[in-house]
Design a protein around this motif. Structure first.
Motif, short mmCIF file in Angstrom:
data_model
loop_
_atom_site.label_atom_id
_atom_site.label_comp_id
_atom_site.label_asym_id
_atom_site.label_seq_id
_atom_site.Cartn_x
_atom_site.Cartn_y
_atom_site.Cartn_z
N ARG A 257 0.89 -1.22 0.06
CA ARG A 257 0.01 0.04 -0.01
C ARG A 257 0.98 1.25 0.04
N TYR A 258 1.94 1.15 0.74
CA TYR A 258 2.86 2.47 0.89
C TYR A 258 3.75 2.47 -0.57
N ILE A 259 4.05 1.29 -0.91
CA ILE A 259 5.08 1.18 -2.07
C ILE A 259 4.24 1.95 -3.27
N MET A 279 16.13 14.27 -9.28
CA MET A 279 16.84 13.14 -8.93
C MET A 279 16.96 13.10 -7.35
N PRO A 280 17.56 14.45 -6.76
CA PRO A 280 17.55 14.65 -5.46
C PRO A 280 16.14 14.37 -4.74
N VAL A 281 15.15 14.82 -5.58
CA VAL A 281 13.82 14.81 -4.56
C VAL A 281 13.28 13.50 -4.62
N LEU A 282 13.59 12.64 -5.66
CA LEU A 282 13.42 11.27 -6.00
C LEU A 282 14.29 10.48 -4.79
N THR A 283 15.39 10.64 -4.80
CA THR A 283 16.32 10.03 -3.74
C THR A 283 15.83 10.27 -2.36
N ALA A 284 15.43 11.53 -1.89
CA ALA A 284 14.65 11.74 -0.40
C ALA A 284 13.36 11.07 -0.39
N LEU A 285 12.78 10.96 -1.49
CA LEU A 285 11.29 10.17 -1.34
C LEU A 285 11.68 8.79 -0.95
N GLU A 286 12.61 8.24 -1.84
CA GLU A 286 12.83 6.90 -1.57
C GLU A 286 13.55 6.44 -0.40
N VAL A 287 14.38 7.57 0.23
CA VAL A 287 14.78 7.09 1.62
C VAL A 287 13.64 7.17 2.59
N THR A 288 12.74 8.10 2.46
CA THR A 288 11.57 8.09 3.58
C THR A 288 10.72 6.77 3.17
N MET A 289 10.61 6.11 2.00
CA MET A 289 9.83 5.16 1.78
C MET A 289 10.47 3.80 2.55
N VAL A 290 11.59 3.93 2.46
CA VAL A 290 12.57 2.64 3.14
C VAL A 290 12.46 2.88 4.64
N ALA A 339 9.58 9.01 -16.29
CA ALA A 339 8.33 9.08 -15.18
C ALA A 339 8.18 7.59 -14.87
N SER A 340 7.68 6.56 -16.02
CA SER A 340 7.67 5.28 -16.07
C SER A 340 8.78 4.62 -15.17
N TRP A 341 10.03 4.81 -15.70
CA TRP A 341 11.24 4.44 -15.16
C TRP A 341 11.24 4.56 -13.44
N ALA A 342 11.08 5.93 -13.23
CA ALA A 342 11.13 6.32 -11.78
C ALA A 342 10.10 5.41 -11.04
N GLY A 343 8.64 5.42 -11.58
CA GLY A 343 7.90 4.51 -10.67
C GLY A 343 8.27 3.16 -10.76
N ALA A 344 8.84 2.57 -11.80
CA ALA A 344 9.21 1.23 -11.56
C ALA A 344 10.33 0.82 -10.78
N TYR A 345 11.32 1.75 -10.89
CA TYR A 345 12.42 1.62 -9.88
C TYR A 345 12.16 1.78 -8.29
N THR A 346 11.41 2.63 -8.29
CA THR A 346 10.59 2.83 -6.61
C THR A 346 9.83 1.69 -6.27
N TRP A 347 9.12 1.11 -7.01
CA TRP A 347 8.59 0.00 -6.79
C TRP A 347 9.35 -1.32 -6.42
N ALA A 348 10.51 -1.42 -7.30
CA ALA A 348 11.43 -2.51 -7.18
C ALA A 348 12.28 -2.31 -5.78
N GLU A 351 9.96 -3.27 -2.97
CA GLU A 351 9.97 -4.84 -2.93
C GLU A 351 11.25 -5.33 -2.27
N GLY A 352 12.37 -4.59 -2.92
CA GLY A 352 13.84 -5.24 -2.23
C GLY A 352 13.83 -4.83 -0.82
N ALA A 353 13.33 -3.67 -0.56
CA ALA A 353 13.47 -3.51 0.97
C ALA A 353 12.66 -4.42 1.78
N CYS A 354 11.51 -4.68 1.40
CA CYS A 354 10.75 -5.88 2.01
C CYS A 354 11.31 -7.07 2.22
#
Length: 388
Positions: A257-259, A279-290, A339-348, A351-354
């Motif tokens: 749900r969060y991913i 990219m800096p914003v995406l990185t910060a977003l992904e750090v928050t997600m993890v 955008a599609s790559w960013a979404g796919a990578y964030t999802w991956a 899943e890797g963090a899980c």
């Protein structure tokens, strides 16, 4: 036109703490959680029972038990956030400096708290320990006040009465007169205070006894007989080694749900033409997600630690995706692809963090190769979903 700051963009995508709490509470309320109150003197094998039921190492057990009240310690498996088993260990039994009446009062205070969880008392006695007056006093008081809570008498350390100390475990159950006499005497001592009595001998690998968890199947079957069906099924899953997939599904159902939310955020950010800022914003977003996923799995990590986990599990995969950031500047085509790559990578990455946190709560060292494969599969599936 003045571009918004990275901080302002991130503020738009903050995770709602209330929503996290509500989702976790909803899942917790549906979990078949068992509370096991371990009553026994030190070195009676209580921690070994926890190891046998959960499969985690002795180091994890040592770190997992934490002070709960003056006379108890508690360990939630696999985590406090979403526990399947909650072990409460009594501290100070058999210590002449401890007041047995205070221990009884403290235990009854805890048991008086209403809960929907199934409860069971596990009374643990070493096969050659007959100085059990304080233990019997506690068991008598608890049985009198809570006759509805089943009690399993577990007699441990059988090898200490083997005729020859070099003898390995015999076929279960052991057929030695010394053990039969001691087991009968212990049962007579606690007669009327337990529902079932069993023999086990849970040792450490370095002790050399095979199997390490001698009598584990009997422990499982006895718990199954005494617990409600849902909780009994959970015990079977734990001991049949299907717990990894069961827990994985449980946690992933919540985690996804969060991913998904973070992946949508990533797509939105990548689609906005903010050169050198995306990219800096995406990185910060992904750090928050993890960090959020870590909390879900009972791991408290700071942003720096989350960044380290991302580096460890993503490796060169992240650099590969960053290279495609350049595509976003191709007019009429690039932003959709990026955008599609960013979404796919964030999802991956989610899943890797899980997979990473799942290994940790299971008492295992994270498997780098497995995590990479999980990310690769998740990334490819996410790309297909976005019709790339």
């Amino acid at each position: 036109m003045k571009l918004p700051s990275i901080k302002k963009i991130l503020d738009l995508f903050r995770v709602d703490e209330t929503e996290i709490a509500n989702i976790l509470e909803s899942v917790r309320s549906q979990l078949p959680t068992t509370e096991a109150l371990l009553i026994g003197k030190p070195q009676a094998g209580k921690s070994s029972i926890v190891r046998g039921l959960t499969g985690v190492g002795k180091e994890i057990i040592g770190q997992g038990f934490r002070p709960h009240t003056q006379y108890t310690e508690r360990y939630a498996y696999p985590s406090e956030e979403l526990p399947l088993l909650i072990f409460t260990d009594t501290v100070g039994l058999g210590d002449i400096n401890k007041n047995t009446e205070e221990i009884i009062t403290e235990l009854t205070t805890q048991l008086d708290i209403e809960t929907k969880r199934a409860r069971i008392l596990i009374l643990t006695v070493k096969i050659n320990d007959f100085a059990t007056d304080s233990l019997k006093n506690i068991a008598t008081n608890l049985r009198k006040k809570y006759p509805q809570i089943p009690c399993l008498l577990v007699v441990t350390s059988l090898h200490e009465l083997y005729p020859n100390l070099e003898t390995n475990h015999p076929e279960y159950p052991p057929n030695f007169p010394e053990i039969d006499r001691a087991f009968t005497e212990i049962k007579d001592t606690f007669i009327g205070l337990f529902d079932l009595a069993i023999l086990i001998d849970f040792t450490l690998e370095e002790d050399g006894f095979i199997p390490v968890f001698y009598g584990l199947e009997n422990l499982r079957d006895s718990l199954t007989e005494l617990l409600p069906s849902a909780e009994a099924k959970t015990i079977h899953q734990l001991l049949d080694e299907t717990v990894d997939s069961q827990l994985g599904n449980l946690y992933k159902d919540v985690a996804r749900r969060y991913i998904l939310a973070f992946s949508v955020m990533a797509v939105t950010l990548a689609a906005v033409p903010l050169p050198f800022a995306t990219m800096p914003v995406l990185t910060a977003l992904e750090v928050t997600m993890v960090g959020v996923l870590g909390r879900l799995y009972g791991q408290t990590i700071n942003p720096s630690q989350a960044g380290g986990i991302i580096s460890a599990i993503a490796g060169g995969f992240l650099a590969q995706v960053i290279g495609r950031e350049l595509i976003k500047f191709i007019p009429g085509f690039g932003s959709v692809v990026a955008a599609s790559w960013a979404g796919a990578y964030t999802w991956a990455l989610g899943e890797g963090a899980c997979a990473y946190f799942g290994d940790i709560v299971g008492g295992k060292k994270p498997d780098a190769d497995k995590i990479k494969q999980v990310m690769k599969n998740a990334f490819e599936n996410a790309k297909k979903e976005s019709k790339m």
